[in-house]
Design a protein around this motif. Structure first.
Motif, mmCIF file in Angstrom:
data_model
loop_
_atom_site.group_PDB
_atom_site.id
_atom_site.type_symbol
_atom_site.label_atom_id
_atom_site.label_comp_id
_atom_site.label_asym_id
_atom_site.label_seq_id
_atom_site.Cartn_x
_atom_site.Cartn_y
_atom_site.Cartn_z
ATOM 1 N N ASN A 71 -4.405 6.105 3.248
ATOM 2 C CA ASN A 71 -5.043 4.810 3.551
ATOM 3 C C ASN A 71 -4.594 4.210 4.882
ATOM 4 N N GLY A 124 0.828 -1.212 0.000
ATOM 5 C CA GLY A 124 0.000 0.000 0.000
ATOM 6 C C GLY A 124 0.857 1.255 0.000
ATOM 7 N N ASP A 125 0.401 2.294 0.726
ATOM 8 C CA ASP A 125 1.123 3.568 0.733
ATOM 9 C C ASP A 125 2.387 3.541 1.595
#
Lengths: 150, 75
Positions: B9, A47-48
């Motif tokens: 996120n 993800g990030d």
């Protein structure tokens, strides 16, 4: 090569290099930050949190490269006895220390969301910790002994 | 848009901490390097005077200086 390290030339070249780096630093910083934080897509698995890798990996490489440079320059100084090499070595040590410290801290910040722990005693991380201690020892030695008495 | 960028996120805390720490370290290193550089330059000037590269080049071409310096590599 040897002329570059000559006493009369070294500060002349350093001044030129600093002016050049100052002229491009902020532009490169803005471009790099834009790509690292905005334009690059998140990793399909991490993800990030993968964005931390954009500072972690180069920091680790620079930390290791600084250590290698200090070793090679020390050997060169041992053979050729050029005093300004000591000056360069003394200047590289804090840079190496900072980047090694950065690699450890950013690695820890990446480890928590990815591995679920801030620290693991595996070979890579432990060897970086040993490097950090070596850098500290080198800096303490330089501070206590001074450049002239090395 | 800004909230997404800040939150990332759920990874925002880690990512922004890492980048903030990096920038703070760069600033610290720049200050330390600058102070160290000025100190070393002052030491150099105190020891060798304001001998610039041009003057040094001329001095090095003079035969008498070459003879004097030929035996001293570790200045």
């Amino acid at each position: 090569m040897f002329k570059l390290f000559a006493s009369s030339n070294i500060f002349f070249w350093i001044e030129k290099l600093i002016s050049f780096i100052n002229s491009i630093f902020f532009v490169l910083l803005l471009v790099a930050l834009s790509f690292a934080l905005i334009f690059s897509p998140p990793d399909y698995l991490q993800g990030d949190s993968v964005r931390i890798m954009y500072v972690h990996v180069p920091s680790a490489w620079i930390g290791l490269a600084s250590f290698t440079s200090i070793a090679l320059l020390s050997i060169a100084n041992f053979i050729f006895k050029i005093k300004n090499i000591k000056l360069v070595t003394k200047s590289i040590a804090p840079i190496g220390l900072m980047f090694t410290c950065l690699a450890i801290v950013t690695g820890s910040l990446w480890g928590q969301p990815t591995w679920g722990t801030w620290w693991a005693w595996d070979a890579r991380i432990t060897s970086m910790l040993i490097f950090l201690m070596k850098y500290n020892t080198e800096l303490i030695k330089l501070k206590n002994k001074g450049l002239d008495r090395l | 848009m800004i909230n997404e960028l800040l939150n990332m996120n759920g990874y925002g805390l880690y990512v922004w901490s890492a980048f903030s720490f990096t920038l703070l370290s760069f600033l610290t290193l720049y200050s330390v390097a600058k102070v160290q550089y000025i100190r070393e330059r002052n030491k150099f000037i105190a020891k060798y005077g304001s001998l610039d590269a041009q003057k040094a080049r001329v001095a090095r071409t003079q035969t008498i200086n070459q003879e004097i310096l030929s035996g001293s590599q570790s200045i």
